[in-house]
Scaffold this motif. Structure first.
Motif, PDB file in Angstrom:
ATOM      1  N   ALA A  78       0.874  -1.168   0.000  1.00  0.00           N
ATOM      2  CA  ALA A  78       0.000   0.000   0.000  1.00  0.00           C
ATOM      3  C   ALA A  78       0.906   1.210   0.000  1.00  0.00           C
ATOM      4  CB  ALA A  78      -0.892   0.005   1.231  1.00  0.00           C
ATOM      5  N   MET A  79       0.440   2.278  -0.631  1.00  0.00           N
ATOM      6  CA  MET A  79       1.323   3.432  -0.795  1.00  0.00           C
ATOM      7  C   MET A  79       0.615   4.710  -0.375  1.00  0.00           C
ATOM      8  SD  MET A  79       3.676   4.094  -4.070  1.00  0.00           S
ATOM      9  CE  MET A  79       4.599   5.605  -4.348  1.00  0.00           C
ATOM     10  N   VAL A  80       1.362   5.579   0.275  1.00  0.00           N
ATOM     11  CA  VAL A  80       0.855   6.908   0.618  1.00  0.00           C
ATOM     12  C   VAL A  80       1.658   7.909  -0.201  1.00  0.00           C
ATOM     13  CG1 VAL A  80       0.541   8.614   2.430  1.00  0.00           C
ATOM     14  CG2 VAL A  80       0.235   6.189   2.933  1.00  0.00           C
ATOM     15  N   PHE A  81       0.927   8.766  -0.949  1.00  0.00           N
ATOM     16  CA  PHE A  81       1.593   9.665  -1.884  1.00  0.00           C
ATOM     17  C   PHE A  81       1.820  11.043  -1.280  1.00  0.00           C
ATOM     18  CE2 PHE A  81      -0.469   6.447  -4.342  1.00  0.00           C
ATOM     19  CZ  PHE A  81       0.378   6.206  -5.391  1.00  0.00           C
ATOM     20  N   GLN A  82       2.814  11.730  -1.839  1.00  0.00           N
ATOM     21  CA  GLN A  82       3.127  13.082  -1.388  1.00  0.00           C
ATOM     22  C   GLN A  82       1.937  14.018  -1.565  1.00  0.00           C
ATOM     23  OE1 GLN A  82       6.336  14.812  -3.526  1.00  0.00           O
ATOM     24  NE2 GLN A  82       6.440  16.610  -2.227  1.00  0.00           N
ATOM     25  N   SER A  83       1.245  13.866  -2.717  1.00  0.00           N
ATOM     26  CA  SER A  83       0.103  14.745  -2.990  1.00  0.00           C
ATOM     27  C   SER A  83      -1.179  14.180  -2.389  1.00  0.00           C
ATOM     28  CB  SER A  83      -0.057  14.891  -4.497  1.00  0.00           C
ATOM     29  OG  SER A  83      -0.300  13.626  -5.068  1.00  0.00           O
ATOM     30  N   TYR A  84      -1.074  13.172  -1.545  1.00  0.00           N
ATOM     31  CA  TYR A  84      -2.211  12.446  -0.943  1.00  0.00           C
ATOM     32  C   TYR A  84      -2.950  11.631  -1.985  1.00  0.00           C
ATOM     33  CZ  TYR A  84      -1.392  16.349   2.249  1.00  0.00           C
ATOM     34  OH  TYR A  84      -0.808  17.296   3.016  1.00  0.00           O
ATOM     35  N   ALA A  85      -3.155  12.211  -3.188  1.00  0.00           N
ATOM     36  CA  ALA A  85      -3.831  11.485  -4.270  1.00  0.00           C
ATOM     37  C   ALA A  85      -5.163  10.899  -3.831  1.00  0.00           C
ATOM     38  CB  ALA A  85      -2.920  10.385  -4.829  1.00  0.00           C
ATOM     39  N   HIS A  93     -15.175   7.976   3.254  1.00  0.00           N
ATOM     40  CA  HIS A  93     -15.567   6.567   3.307  1.00  0.00           C
ATOM     41  C   HIS A  93     -15.322   5.888   1.964  1.00  0.00           C
ATOM     42  CE1 HIS A  93     -18.263   3.085   3.472  1.00  0.00           C
ATOM     43  NE2 HIS A  93     -18.145   3.164   4.793  1.00  0.00           N
ATOM     44  N   GLY A  94     -15.747   6.562   0.888  1.00  0.00           N
ATOM     45  CA  GLY A  94     -15.565   6.013  -0.457  1.00  0.00           C
ATOM     46  C   GLY A  94     -14.102   5.870  -0.834  1.00  0.00           C
ATOM     47  N   ASN A  95     -13.279   6.823  -0.388  1.00  0.00           N
ATOM     48  CA  ASN A  95     -11.845   6.732  -0.639  1.00  0.00           C
ATOM     49  C   ASN A  95     -11.245   5.488   0.010  1.00  0.00           C
ATOM     50  OD1 ASN A  95     -10.010   8.974  -1.915  1.00  0.00           O
ATOM     51  ND2 ASN A  95     -11.849   9.998  -1.168  1.00  0.00           N
ATOM     52  N   ILE A  96     -11.672   5.242   1.249  1.00  0.00           N
ATOM     53  CA  ILE A  96     -11.093   4.121   1.981  1.00  0.00           C
ATOM     54  C   ILE A  96     -11.577   2.786   1.415  1.00  0.00           C
ATOM     55  CG2 ILE A  96     -10.976   3.026   4.263  1.00  0.00           C
ATOM     56  CD1 ILE A  96     -11.084   5.829   5.472  1.00  0.00           C
ATOM     57  N   GLN A 138      -5.801  16.333   7.947  1.00  0.00           N
ATOM     58  CA  GLN A 138      -6.878  15.340   7.838  1.00  0.00           C
ATOM     59  C   GLN A 138      -6.753  14.535   6.546  1.00  0.00           C
ATOM     60  OE1 GLN A 138     -10.057  18.187   8.201  1.00  0.00           O
ATOM     61  NE2 GLN A 138     -10.454  17.645  10.332  1.00  0.00           N
ATOM     62  N   ARG A 139      -6.380  15.218   5.460  1.00  0.00           N
ATOM     63  CA  ARG A 139      -6.185  14.497   4.192  1.00  0.00           C
ATOM     64  C   ARG A 139      -5.092  13.463   4.348  1.00  0.00           C
ATOM     65  NH1 ARG A 139      -6.391  19.375  -0.298  1.00  0.00           N
ATOM     66  NH2 ARG A 139      -8.105  20.405   0.736  1.00  0.00           N
ATOM     67  N   GLN A 140      -4.032  13.852   5.037  1.00  0.00           N
ATOM     68  CA  GLN A 140      -2.920  12.941   5.263  1.00  0.00           C
ATOM     69  C   GLN A 140      -3.405  11.693   6.001  1.00  0.00           C
ATOM     70  OE1 GLN A 140       0.332  13.364   4.133  1.00  0.00           O
ATOM     71  NE2 GLN A 140       0.137  11.235   4.703  1.00  0.00           N
ATOM     72  N   ARG A 141      -4.253  11.915   7.008  1.00  0.00           N
ATOM     73  CA  ARG A 141      -4.783  10.774   7.766  1.00  0.00           C
ATOM     74  C   ARG A 141      -5.629   9.870   6.876  1.00  0.00           C
ATOM     75  NH1 ARG A 141      -4.679  11.555  13.411  1.00  0.00           N
ATOM     76  NH2 ARG A 141      -3.775  13.579  13.828  1.00  0.00           N
ATOM     77  N   VAL A 142      -6.457  10.485   6.029  1.00  0.00           N
ATOM     78  CA  VAL A 142      -7.315   9.688   5.147  1.00  0.00           C
ATOM     79  C   VAL A 142      -6.444   8.873   4.183  1.00  0.00           C
ATOM     80  CG1 VAL A 142      -9.081   9.764   3.348  1.00  0.00           C
ATOM     81  CG2 VAL A 142      -9.235  11.298   5.312  1.00  0.00           C
ATOM     82  N   ALA A 143      -5.399   9.523   3.640  1.00  0.00           N
ATOM     83  CA  ALA A 143      -4.500   8.802   2.735  1.00  0.00           C
ATOM     84  C   ALA A 143      -3.874   7.612   3.446  1.00  0.00           C
ATOM     85  CB  ALA A 143      -3.420   9.747   2.213  1.00  0.00           C
ATOM     86  N   MET A 144      -3.519   7.802   4.722  1.00  0.00           N
ATOM     87  CA  MET A 144      -2.953   6.689   5.474  1.00  0.00           C
ATOM     88  C   MET A 144      -4.006   5.623   5.751  1.00  0.00           C
ATOM     89  SD  MET A 144      -0.203   8.647   7.864  1.00  0.00           S
ATOM     90  CE  MET A 144      -0.550   7.607   9.228  1.00  0.00           C
TER      91      MET A 144
ATOM     92  N   VAL B 186      -4.301   8.292 -10.301  1.00  0.00           N
ATOM     93  CA  VAL B 186      -4.339   7.084 -11.122  1.00  0.00           C
ATOM     94  C   VAL B 186      -3.433   6.009 -10.522  1.00  0.00           C
ATOM     95  CG1 VAL B 186      -3.863   6.153 -13.410  1.00  0.00           C
ATOM     96  CG2 VAL B 186      -4.880   8.405 -13.181  1.00  0.00           C
ATOM     97  N   GLN B 187      -2.276   6.431 -10.042  1.00  0.00           N
ATOM     98  CA  GLN B 187      -1.366   5.447  -9.434  1.00  0.00           C
ATOM     99  C   GLN B 187      -2.003   4.811  -8.202  1.00  0.00           C
ATOM    100  OE1 GLN B 187       2.246   7.713  -8.809  1.00  0.00           O
ATOM    101  NE2 GLN B 187       3.001   7.131 -10.824  1.00  0.00           N
ATOM    102  N   ALA B 188      -2.627   5.659  -7.373  1.00  0.00           N
ATOM    103  CA  ALA B 188      -3.281   5.131  -6.177  1.00  0.00           C
ATOM    104  C   ALA B 188      -4.374   4.138  -6.567  1.00  0.00           C
ATOM    105  CB  ALA B 188      -3.866   6.276  -5.357  1.00  0.00           C
ATOM    106  N   ALA B 189      -5.120   4.479  -7.613  1.00  0.00           N
ATOM    107  CA  ALA B 189      -6.202   3.593  -8.050  1.00  0.00           C
ATOM    108  C   ALA B 189      -5.647   2.290  -8.607  1.00  0.00           C
ATOM    109  CB  ALA B 189      -7.062   4.291  -9.099  1.00  0.00           C
ATOM    110  N   LYS B 190      -4.490   2.365  -9.280  1.00  0.00           N
ATOM    111  CA  LYS B 190      -3.876   1.127  -9.782  1.00  0.00           C
ATOM    112  C   LYS B 190      -3.473   0.231  -8.624  1.00  0.00           C
ATOM    113  CE  LYS B 190      -1.837   2.960 -14.022  1.00  0.00           C
ATOM    114  NZ  LYS B 190      -0.567   3.373 -14.652  1.00  0.00           N
ATOM    115  N   ILE B 191      -2.893   0.845  -7.588  1.00  0.00           N
ATOM    116  CA  ILE B 191      -2.522   0.045  -6.420  1.00  0.00           C
ATOM    117  C   ILE B 191      -3.770  -0.522  -5.756  1.00  0.00           C
ATOM    118  CG2 ILE B 191      -1.527   0.186  -4.099  1.00  0.00           C
ATOM    119  CD1 ILE B 191       0.587   2.011  -5.218  1.00  0.00           C
ATOM    120  N   ASP B 192      -4.870   0.252  -5.808  1.00  0.00           N
ATOM    121  CA  ASP B 192      -6.138  -0.231  -5.267  1.00  0.00           C
ATOM    122  C   ASP B 192      -6.752  -1.319  -6.147  1.00  0.00           C
ATOM    123  OD1 ASP B 192      -6.525   0.873  -2.814  1.00  0.00           O
ATOM    124  OD2 ASP B 192      -7.574   2.648  -3.521  1.00  0.00           O
TER     125      ASP B 192
END
Lengths: 369, 294
Positions: A78-85, A93-96, A138-144, B186-192
């Motif tokens: 699993a990856m956490v991005f610099q831009s949160y993405a 909820h949908g993100n998670i 908060q975004r950082q937490r959601v990304a995590m 897109v990268q995050a979605a690919k990993i997902d």
């Protein structure tokens, strides 16, 4: 538990080789930080491990499985991005749950996973919001949370804290470390911030120009740097480097530094002297970290001390300590004294140096002696 | 953002300048609106009143007869059923053409920016080229192509033509939007675990709603208002409304019914007007989207 092994990993973009043959062995449960200046290839290396870039040559193994041709979703990472993405049109909820939905996880399992993760990260009250309505932290937490919910073998972090303000960055840093202590998952973390590297890592890989310069525990990287690059990159303010000449004979060697204000002699302790025996008369770089150039009486008993006096150019109080900027051997140097020391810019000050912690470097190759 | 807080000069001179400014604006407004006013008022007059009154006088007796005739009984060529059947032709042409060209443009823009492949830039440049080709150049080759496909003279043939020539613009719009979307998503979605189309439909399209609206308005207006392709590639009963309107207005027999002409022209223009009114707010927002960090 999963380890990660890199074997002669290379990556080129067209003619431009970015990763120039990297071997790295990461033990299960380790927290490894890849640190280096921008453009050193650390993020590319992380993308290679994630499978977001294709290897030019070499091998990558995760949990002893060769993953060179395995797409990201099947690598158990699993990856956490610099831009949160974060996905902007989806709620927290949908993100998670997006990843679980694509993997067709049952709805009740999804809900349970979301509630576990949101409790862990304290984002329960945010679940219905959109990313645009969240603050940076908060975004950082959601990304995590999105990464945690996968329960992966390996966590990858790509400069996750660089978009946060200074205070929040320190808070989140502690939180990431707590999380790692609790979950014990293998983690690879990319940053350009050497303080983050020192505080988080169980081992640090210092990268420069597509190579790993040194790989070791933080204390070793700091106290026992292999070369000038590692010594200069790690530590803030960075290590003072003074060009001098090796003088003396037998075991009684010293580095002599000359400038307009006179000559200063730094006698070398026996252990250090043994390494440079026979090089008398040659030029040598003396490395002194700011904290070992300090006021009288600050050093441990029995340490080999040396004194010198220099006029202070600038006084920079930081609160707990005061940084004193002066010139030594033609280069700017910084000493660190306690804050109640009375110092005035323009006045001479007598520093005491702990020579037991001094480092010597070959001026030609930059290798530590 | 409000500009109310910005400090301005005050005084009589400033007030006079402001007054002058508004006067000029009102004048331009009137000049701009005059043709529409004349069209509407003429369409509500009777033929007799048109002949006796002046062009800009308002109707003394409002009558909808001209509108009804234009819609249902005016003669287009030899067929006297008004423009209603041709409106329907236009709808049948414009709806599929807009939907298909918008969807394909969205897929193109997404693939060109988020799944970059060797030669992506060249392909995009070649597609852009299509936006600058004068359509007269392609009339003959297109006619031949439609003939080979057996689509000559049909509404579906026209749908194909408009889809093909719309792609250059729709691709441009969507490429420019998707290029501003972070690759990390897109990268995050690919990993997902999501693939090309799940990422497109579940993440990218919902983000692109303003661009979709802009593209739909643009395509709808262009295709609905097209006359060249409509007159070249359809015959008689399959004419779109623009061609039918021309045939009503340009008829050379009998009395010139200006009121019917005006009513028919307004009817033919109403759908595009409706699309602007319904989605105009998005149009402005979409054109400015990505201009500032937001």
């Amino acid at each position: 538990m999963a380890g990660v092994q890199l074997e002669k990993v290379r990556k080129s973009f067209g003619q431009n080789e970015v990763i120039k043959g990297i071997d790295l062995e990461i033990a299960p449960g380790e927290f490894v930080v890849l640190v280096g200046p921008s453009g050193c290839g650390k993020s590319t290396l992380l993308n290679l491990i994630a499978g977001l870039e294709t290897l030019s040559s070499g091998n990558i193994r995760i949990s002893d499985r060769l993953v060179n041709d395995v797409p990201p979703k099947d690598r158990d990472i699993a990856m956490v991005f610099q831009s949160y993405a974060l996905y902007p049109t989806k709620s927290v909820h949908g993100n998670i749950t997006f990843g679980m939905e694509t993997r067709h996880v049952r709805r009740d399992e999804q809900d349970q996973a979301v509630s576990e993760v949101s409790q862990l990260l304290h984002i329960e009250q945010l679940l219905d919001r959109k990313p645009g309505q969240l603050s940076g932290g908060q975004r950082q937490r959601v990304a995590m949370g999105r990464a945690l919910v996968r329960k992966p073998d390996v966590f990858l972090f790509d400069e996750p804290l660089s978009n946060l303000d200074a205070k929040l960055r320190i808070e989140m840093r502690t939180e990431i470390k707590k999380l790692h202590q609790r979950l014990g998952k293998t983690t690879i973390y990319v940053t350009h911030d050497q303080v983050e590297a020192m505080t988080l890592a169980s081992r640090i890989a210092v990268m420069d120009n597509g190579h790993i310069r040194q790989f070791g525990p933080p204390a070793e990287i700091y106290e026992d740097p292999r070369d000038l690059f590692v010594a200069g990159f790690m530590g803030s303010p960075s290590m003072n480097l003074v060009r001098g000449t090796l003088v003396g004979d037998g075991d009684r060697l010293a580095v002599e530094v000359r400038d307009q204000e006179g000559t200063v002699s730094f006698p070398l302790p026996a252990a250090l002297a043994a390494k440079v025996r026979g090089k008398t008369g040659q030029q040598i770089d003396l490395g002194l970290r700011p904290e070992i150039i300090t006021h009288h009486g600050a050093h441990a008993e029995g340490a080999m001390l040396s004194n010198f006096e220099r006029a202070i150019d600038v006084v920079e109080p930081t609160g707990p300590d005061t940084m004193l900027v002066f010139t030594l051997g033609g280069a700017e140097a910084i000493g660190r004294v306690r804050s109640d020391e009375v110092v005035e810019a323009g006045r001479p000050y007598t520093f005491e140096v702990n020579m037991d912690k001094a480092k010597l470097f070959d001026p030609e190759s930059g290798i530590r002696l | 953002m409000s500009r109310k807080g910005i400090v301005r000069r005050r005084g009589a001179g400033q007030a006079a300048l402001r007054l002058l400014l508004y006067a000029v604006l009102v004048l331009f407004c009137l000049v701009y609106l005059l043709p529409l006013v004349i069209m509407v008022s003429t369409s509500l007059k009777s033929l007799g009143e048109i002949r006796t009154g002046s062009l800009i006088s308002l109707p003394t007796q409002v009558s909808l007869d001209a509108w009804l005739k234009a819609w249902g009984t005016a003669c287009v060529g030899v067929r006297c059923k008004g423009i209603a059947p041709y409106m329907w032709n236009s709808v049948l042409m414009v709806v599929p053409a807009v939907l298909i060209s918008t969807l394909l443009g969205a897929v193109n823009g997404y693939a060109l920016t988020k799944w970059r492949f060797r030669g992506a830039d060249v392909i995009f440049a070649l597609m852009l080229f299509g936006a600058f080709i004068p359509f007269q150049i392609v009339l003959l080759p297109m006619a031949r192509t439609l003939g080979l496909f057996g689509l000559a003279g049909t509404t579906w043939g026209l749908v194909l033509v408009h889809t093909v020539y719309g792609l250059a613009f729709t691709t441009l719009f969507f490429r420019n939007f998707f290029v501003s979307v972070s690759d990390g998503i897109v990268q995050a979605a690919k990993i997902d675990g999501a693939g090309f189309f799940p990422i497109f439909f579940k993440l990218m399209l919902p983000m692109a709603v303003p661009t979709i609206v802009v593209t739909v308005i643009w395509q709808f207006t262009n295709i609905w208002n097209d006359f060249l392709f409509g007159s070249a590639f359809t015959v008689g009963d399959s004419n779109p409304v623009t061609v039918a309107l021309n045939n009503i207005v340009a008829t050379s027999t009998g009395v010139k019914e200006y009121n019917v002409d005006m009513a028919a022209a307004i009817i033919a223009g109403l759908p595009t007007l409706a699309v602007y009114v319904l989605a105009g707010n998005y149009f402005v927002r979409g054109l400015a989207a990505g201009a500032v960090k937001g």
